[in-house]
Motif scaffolding. Structure first.
Motif, PDB file in Angstrom:
ATOM      1  N   ALA A 150     -87.284 -57.081   2.811  1.00 17.86           N
ATOM      2  CA  ALA A 150     -87.314 -55.621   2.876  1.00 17.86           C
ATOM      3  C   ALA A 150     -88.545 -55.095   3.603  1.00 17.86           C
ATOM      4  O   ALA A 150     -88.515 -54.007   4.195  1.00 17.86           O
ATOM      5  N   VAL A 151     -89.633 -55.865   3.564  1.00 20.15           N
ATOM      6  CA  VAL A 151     -90.868 -55.400   4.215  1.00 20.15           C
ATOM      7  C   VAL A 151     -91.202 -56.222   5.453  1.00 20.15           C
ATOM      8  O   VAL A 151     -92.289 -56.080   6.021  1.00 20.15           O
ATOM      9  N   LYS A 152     -90.281 -57.071   5.881  1.00 20.63           N
ATOM     10  CA  LYS A 152     -90.530 -57.908   7.050  1.00 20.63           C
ATOM     11  C   LYS A 152     -90.365 -57.095   8.327  1.00 20.63           C
ATOM     12  O   LYS A 152     -89.291 -56.536   8.580  1.00 20.63           O
ATOM     13  N   PRO A 153     -91.388 -57.010   9.152  1.00 19.78           N
ATOM     14  CA  PRO A 153     -91.282 -56.246  10.403  1.00 19.78           C
ATOM     15  C   PRO A 153     -90.121 -56.733  11.267  1.00 19.78           C
ATOM     16  O   PRO A 153     -89.944 -57.931  11.475  1.00 19.78           O
ATOM     17  N   PRO A 163     -95.614 -52.895  10.584  1.00 18.11           N
ATOM     18  CA  PRO A 163     -96.646 -53.924  10.385  1.00 18.11           C
ATOM     19  C   PRO A 163     -97.741 -53.535   9.400  1.00 18.11           C
ATOM     20  O   PRO A 163     -98.136 -54.343   8.541  1.00 18.11           O
ATOM     21  N   ALA A 164     -98.252 -52.301   9.505  1.00 13.91           N
ATOM     22  CA  ALA A 164     -99.344 -51.874   8.625  1.00 13.91           C
ATOM     23  C   ALA A 164     -98.877 -51.779   7.177  1.00 13.91           C
ATOM     24  O   ALA A 164     -99.527 -52.295   6.253  1.00 13.91           O
ATOM     25  N   ASN A 165     -97.742 -51.105   6.950  1.00  7.17           N
ATOM     26  CA  ASN A 165     -97.233 -50.950   5.583  1.00  7.17           C
ATOM     27  C   ASN A 165     -96.801 -52.282   5.001  1.00  7.17           C
ATOM     28  O   ASN A 165     -96.974 -52.540   3.804  1.00  7.17           O
ATOM     29  N   SER A 166     -96.201 -53.132   5.827  1.00  8.37           N
ATOM     30  CA  SER A 166     -95.761 -54.437   5.359  1.00  8.37           C
ATOM     31  C   SER A 166     -96.932 -55.262   4.839  1.00  8.37           C
ATOM     32  O   SER A 166     -96.839 -55.908   3.789  1.00  8.37           O
ATOM     33  N   TYR A 171     -99.582 -57.439   0.117  1.00  5.74           N
ATOM     34  CA  TYR A 171    -100.839 -57.788  -0.553  1.00  5.74           C
ATOM     35  C   TYR A 171    -100.831 -57.348  -2.018  1.00  5.74           C
ATOM     36  O   TYR A 171    -101.286 -58.085  -2.904  1.00  5.74           O
ATOM     37  N   TYR A 172    -100.305 -56.137  -2.279  1.00  7.22           N
ATOM     38  CA  TYR A 172    -100.369 -55.592  -3.635  1.00  7.22           C
ATOM     39  C   TYR A 172     -99.107 -55.840  -4.466  1.00  7.22           C
ATOM     40  O   TYR A 172     -99.122 -55.633  -5.685  1.00  7.22           O
ATOM     41  N   ALA A 173     -98.033 -56.270  -3.826  1.00  9.34           N
ATOM     42  CA  ALA A 173     -96.758 -56.370  -4.536  1.00  9.34           C
ATOM     43  C   ALA A 173     -96.790 -57.407  -5.657  1.00  9.34           C
ATOM     44  O   ALA A 173     -96.273 -57.163  -6.754  1.00  9.34           O
ATOM     45  N   TRP A 174     -97.380 -58.565  -5.399  1.00 10.29           N
ATOM     46  CA  TRP A 174     -97.345 -59.624  -6.407  1.00 10.29           C
ATOM     47  C   TRP A 174     -98.093 -59.254  -7.690  1.00 10.29           C
ATOM     48  O   TRP A 174     -97.561 -59.472  -8.791  1.00 10.29           O
TER      49      TRP A 174
END
Length: 225
Positions: A150-153, A163-166, A171-174
Motif C-alpha cells: 500500500a505504501v510502495k512507490p 517516496p517521502a510519505n512511504s 519507519y513508524y508503522a511497525w
C-alpha cells in the motif's frame, strides 16, 4: 534383480525428465513437498507444546502429536494438489489458452482454501485447530504484505505511496502496529479470553494468569502448579 531395478530406474528417470509430463509431475511434487514441509513444521511444534502444556499419558500425548502432524502434512499436500491442478486446468482451458492468466493464482487459491481449509469436521462440526493456525498464519502475512504494498512507490495507494510519505510511514508503522497488537490481545485476554485461539489462550494463561498463584517456594520457583 539388480539389473531389473536399474532398468526401472532408468525408465522412471526418462519420464520425470520428459517435458511433456512436466506439468502433471509438478502437481505430484507439490503434494510431496506440502506433506514434507507440513511434517517438518508441525511435528517439533506439536511435540514441544503437547509434552509441556497438555495433560494425559504418554500414549495420549503421542496420539495428539501424530494427529496434529498428520493433519498439517495432509492438508498442505491437498491444498498444493488442488492449487496446482486448478492452475493447470485454467492454463489449458482458460481465456488465455496455453498461458497463465493474471488471476489464475487467485482463483486456484480461493478454490483450494475453500476445499481444504474452509470445511468443518464431519464429526465435530468445528474447524480444526490446526487449520485455524495455518490460515491465521497465512492471513497475518498477507495483511503485512498488503500493508507494505500500500505504501510502495509506484504500486501503492495515492498519497501514502509517494517516496517521502512511504519512507515516513514505513519507519513508524511497525511500532504502532506492535503496540496496538499487544494492547488488543491483552485486552481480549482480560475480558474476552474465550474468543482467543486455544493455544494462544493457553500460553497467555500460563504466563499472565498462573503467575498470580503459588502456595510455596516449590510452586513459585520450580513448578507452575
Amino acid at each position: 534383480m539388480s539389473s531389473a531395478l536399474e532398468g526401472l530406474k532408468a525408465v522412471a528417470e526418462r519420464i520425470v525428465l520428459d517435458p511433456k509430463y512436466h506439468d502433471i509431475l509438478a502437481v505430484a511434487k507439490a503434494a510431496r513437498n506440502g506433506a514434507v514441509y507440513g511434517t517438518k513444521v508441525r511435528f517439533p511444534h506439536a511435540l514441544v507444546m503437547i509434552l509441556l502444556f497438555r495433560s494425559g499419558t504418554i500414549r495420549e500425548k503421542a496420539g495428539l502429536i501424530f494427529r496434529a502432524t498428520k493433519t498439517h502434512a495432509r492438508n498442505l499436500a491437498k491444498f498444493a494438489t488442488v492449487y496446482k491442478l486448478t492452475c493447470l486446468f485454467l492454463k489449458q482451458f482458460g481465456s488465455n489458452q496455453g498461458k497463465e492468466g493474471p488471476y489464475d493464482s487467485f482463483i486456484a487459491g480461493l478454490l483450494g482454501g475453500y476445499i481444504v481449509f474452509g470445511q468443518r469436521g464431519k464429526r465435530s462440526g468445528k474447524i480444526s485447530s490446526v487449520n485455524q493456525q495455518i490460515v491465521i498464519y497465512v492471513f497475518a502475512r498477507v495483511v503485512l504484505a498488503l500493508a507494505r504494498l500500500a505504501v510502495k512507490p509506484g504500486y501503492g495507494l495515492p498519497g501514502v505511496s509517494t517516496p517521502a510519505n512511504s519512507k515516513t510511514i514505513s519507519y513508524y508503522a511497525w511500532p504502532v502496529f506492535a503496540s496496538v497488537a499487544w494492547a488488543s490481545v491483552m485486552h481480549l485476554f482480560k475480558w474476552h479470553p474465550a474468543e482467543l485461539q486455544p493455544s494462544l489462550r493457553g500460553s497467555m494463561t500460563y504466563i499472565y494468569a498462573d503467575s498470580d498463584h503459588w502456595d510455596g517456594l516449590r510452586t513459585f520457583m520450580w513448578h507452575n502448579k
